[in-house]
Design a protein around this motif. Structure first.
Motif, PDB file in Angstrom:
ATOM      1  N   LEU A 217      53.675 -41.160  72.467  1.00 45.58           N
ATOM      2  CA  LEU A 217      54.882 -41.577  71.746  1.00 45.58           C
ATOM      3  C   LEU A 217      54.621 -41.835  70.272  1.00 45.58           C
ATOM      4  CD1 LEU A 217      56.413 -44.036  74.394  1.00 45.58           C
ATOM      5  CD2 LEU A 217      57.160 -41.715  73.876  1.00 45.58           C
ATOM      6  N   TYR A 218      53.410 -42.319  69.948  1.00 45.43           N
ATOM      7  CA  TYR A 218      53.173 -42.780  68.580  1.00 45.43           C
ATOM      8  C   TYR A 218      51.949 -42.161  67.900  1.00 45.43           C
ATOM      9  CZ  TYR A 218      56.358 -46.393  70.251  1.00 45.43           C
ATOM     10  OH  TYR A 218      57.433 -47.064  70.800  1.00 45.43           O
ATOM     11  N   GLN A 220      50.827 -38.570  68.279  1.00 45.91           N
ATOM     12  CA  GLN A 220      50.832 -37.185  68.745  1.00 45.91           C
ATOM     13  C   GLN A 220      49.758 -36.332  68.057  1.00 45.91           C
ATOM     14  OE1 GLN A 220      53.409 -38.891  67.518  1.00 45.91           O
ATOM     15  NE2 GLN A 220      55.296 -38.535  68.690  1.00 45.91           N
ATOM     16  N   PHE A 234      54.467 -33.042  74.905  1.00 44.89           N
ATOM     17  CA  PHE A 234      55.072 -34.258  74.367  1.00 44.89           C
ATOM     18  C   PHE A 234      56.575 -34.261  74.610  1.00 44.89           C
ATOM     19  CE2 PHE A 234      51.344 -33.775  71.463  1.00 44.89           C
ATOM     20  CZ  PHE A 234      50.666 -34.910  71.879  1.00 44.89           C
ATOM     21  N   ALA A 235      57.180 -33.094  74.427  1.00 37.77           N
ATOM     22  CA  ALA A 235      58.625 -32.991  74.618  1.00 37.77           C
ATOM     23  C   ALA A 235      59.030 -33.332  76.042  1.00 37.77           C
ATOM     24  CB  ALA A 235      59.096 -31.586  74.261  1.00 37.77           C
ATOM     25  N   TYR A 238      59.230 -37.153  76.214  1.00 41.58           N
ATOM     26  CA  TYR A 238      60.419 -37.687  75.538  1.00 41.58           C
ATOM     27  C   TYR A 238      61.676 -37.405  76.355  1.00 41.58           C
ATOM     28  CZ  TYR A 238      57.065 -37.375  71.685  1.00 41.58           C
ATOM     29  OH  TYR A 238      55.951 -37.469  70.906  1.00 41.58           O
ATOM     30  N   SER A 239      61.758 -36.175  76.853  1.00 42.17           N
ATOM     31  CA  SER A 239      62.951 -35.802  77.621  1.00 42.17           C
ATOM     32  C   SER A 239      63.009 -36.519  78.966  1.00 42.17           C
ATOM     33  CB  SER A 239      62.990 -34.286  77.835  1.00 42.17           C
ATOM     34  OG  SER A 239      61.866 -33.855  78.575  1.00 42.17           O
ATOM     35  N   LEU A 241      61.966 -39.726  79.427  1.00 40.90           N
ATOM     36  CA  LEU A 241      62.408 -41.085  79.151  1.00 40.90           C
ATOM     37  C   LEU A 241      63.868 -41.139  78.715  1.00 40.90           C
ATOM     38  CD1 LEU A 241      59.216 -42.344  77.250  1.00 40.90           C
ATOM     39  CD2 LEU A 241      59.877 -42.835  79.620  1.00 40.90           C
ATOM     40  N   ASP A 242      64.304 -40.133  77.976  1.00 34.87           N
ATOM     41  CA  ASP A 242      65.686 -40.127  77.472  1.00 34.87           C
ATOM     42  C   ASP A 242      66.211 -38.695  77.427  1.00 34.87           C
ATOM     43  OD1 ASP A 242      68.116 -40.787  76.361  1.00 34.87           O
ATOM     44  OD2 ASP A 242      67.323 -41.202  74.350  1.00 34.87           O
ATOM     45  N   SER A 245      69.234 -37.493  75.066  1.00 38.03           N
ATOM     46  CA  SER A 245      69.010 -37.349  73.630  1.00 38.03           C
ATOM     47  C   SER A 245      68.407 -35.985  73.301  1.00 38.03           C
ATOM     48  CB  SER A 245      68.080 -38.453  73.117  1.00 38.03           C
ATOM     49  OG  SER A 245      68.688 -39.720  73.241  1.00 38.03           O
ATOM     50  N   TYR A 246      67.951 -35.280  74.332  1.00 40.09           N
ATOM     51  CA  TYR A 246      67.367 -33.948  74.157  1.00 40.09           C
ATOM     52  C   TYR A 246      68.091 -32.943  75.054  1.00 40.09           C
ATOM     53  CZ  TYR A 246      63.567 -36.667  72.086  1.00 40.09           C
ATOM     54  OH  TYR A 246      62.826 -37.531  71.307  1.00 40.09           O
ATOM     55  N   GLU A 250      64.614 -29.905  75.475  1.00 38.93           N
ATOM     56  CA  GLU A 250      63.705 -30.233  76.563  1.00 38.93           C
ATOM     57  C   GLU A 250      64.368 -31.005  77.702  1.00 38.93           C
ATOM     58  OE1 GLU A 250      63.080 -30.760  73.381  1.00 38.93           O
ATOM     59  OE2 GLU A 250      61.477 -29.331  72.952  1.00 38.93           O
TER      60      GLU A 250
END
Length: 397
Positions: A217-218, A220, A234-235, A238-239, A241-242, A245-246, A250
């Motif tokens: 997350l912080y 990369q 990484f995507a 992110y996808s 967790l949320d 938003s993507y 992703e």
């Protein structure tokens, strides 16, 4: 006639029946997955049936040999798997090349007339065989266990794991890497290593996983330069967790999967009654098809069938008296269990999305052949069990 009666008695018919049910579910789910039109006129059902036939031949071939023979061949098979993984790293990829890259990972050999073969699927079983022999030989040598002998065994298992893990991470293939770690964790537990060692290692592993998630997350750039992590990996985090938003990138796969499974409600929409478009729904997201077609009831049936398979494999493991066979079966149980948990978990946002197929249901030759190789070992150990039970000698290699 006597040989036929012996075969009928020693063959694991219950396991064969469970696999037959998986075959039916797989063909129905893949047939339904194709109704979305994303695959054109290509029909994956005959090809999947063909892979099942190949898998049955593999099971028959593997079952023919006795467990002692696999114990002797374990390190040779491990070496063969490593050669396939290492050669894959250095082979050029692209159109017309032997190596093939998908979704940023160079994990497949392209064989003309056959298709794509993923060597890591076979390496999982080769690793289980090598680790099982290593553990059984170590425990034979150290009859009186101590923290020192346990640390030695843990180090041996760690080295045996790190060699294929390093090659797979070079592809990179995070999903297969996690499977190897899950197999190792199971083998460490059943190997009899003291919990005074296992517990700190477990805590350290959980801490490391949390640290990796935080760095994903912080930090990369650090992970990309140091461990060759790719942007798409990484995507996926992110996808996960949320996803909303993507939603246009992703997170799209997860959102459509959740919508498909949720829209199936209790009883589903019926065979080929799908309305939600889910990409790659014949492979990694096959569970979304099952959830939409047959609803909560159908999805629960599939999960219960996996529980039945794992229960049967566990019962077989407890029946076997040879330590090597016990460790092999334990590794296979861990492999299948993790595949099921990760694949279903990623379709319902319980876990991040990885390229792990659903065993015996997802379309794919490498996955089916790799699982057939593993299950063939269980058939072999069950089939030859009577020989071990009544034989008075323990052949040492």
């Amino acid at each position: 006639m006597e040989n036929n009666r012996q075969f009928m008695k020693r063959f694991d018919w219950a396991l064969a029946a469970i696999l037959l049910v998986f075959l039916v579910i797989s063909l129905l789910a893949i047939a339904s997955a194709q109704t979305g039109g994303q695959y054109g006129s290509y029909n994956f059902v005959p090809k999947q049936l063909q892979w099942y036939v190949v898998g049955a031949i593999i099971v028959g071939f593997v079952m023919y040999f006795e467990p002692d023979q696999y114990k002797k061949m374990s390190w040779y098979l491990y070496g063969l798997g490593m050669i396939l993984l290492i050669v894959l790293i250095f082979m050029p990829d692209g159109v017309g090349q032997i190596a093939e890259k998908k979704n940023g990972a160079k994990s497949w050999y392209h064989i003309p007339g056959v298709g794509s073969i993923q060597p890591s699927e076979f390496m999982k079983t080769f690793f289980i065989l090598a680790a099982a022999r290593l553990i059984s030989k170590h425990n034979e040598k150290y009859l009186i266990k101590s923290l020192k002998s346990d640390f030695i065994l843990l180090a041996k298992i760690g080295v045996t794991l790190m060699v294929p893990l390093a090659a797979i991470m070079q592809q990179p293939d995070l999903g297969s890497s996690l499977v190897f770690i899950a197999i190792t964790a199971a083998l460490v537990i059943v190997a009899g290593i003291s919990w005074k060692i296992i517990l700190p290692v477990l805590i350290g592993g959980v801490t490391l996983s949390g640290a990796l998630l935080w760095m994903a997350l912080y930090m990369q750039d650090f992970l990309q330069k140091t461990f060759n992590f790719q942007a798409y990996q990484f995507a996926r985090i992110y996808s996960w967790l949320d996803p909303y938003s993507y939603s246009s990138n992703e997170g799209y796969h997860l959102i459509t999967s959740l919508n498909a499974i949720g829209s199936g409600e209790i009883l589903g929409k019926g065979f080929k009654g799908r309305e939600v478009y889910v990409s790659e729904n014949h492979t990694d997201f096959i569970f979304a098809v099952i959830g939409e077609d047959w609803g909560f009831v159908g999805a629960s049936f599939v999960i219960c069938l996996y529980f039945l398979l794992i229960y049967h494999l566990t019962k077989t493991t407890l029946l076997l008296k040879d330590p090597f066979c016990t460790y092999v079966c334990a590794g296979i149980i861990a492999m299948i269990t993790f595949h099921v948990f990760e694949n279903i978990g990623m379709t319902i946002q319980l876990l991040p999305i990885t390229g792990i197929p659903l065993p015996f249901i997802s379309y794919g030759g490498s996955s089916l052949m790799g699982n057939a190789l593993a299950i063939g070992l269980v058939f072999s150990m069950r089939f030859h069990y009577k020989t071990y039970m009544f034989s008075g000698n323990d052949e040492d290699e």
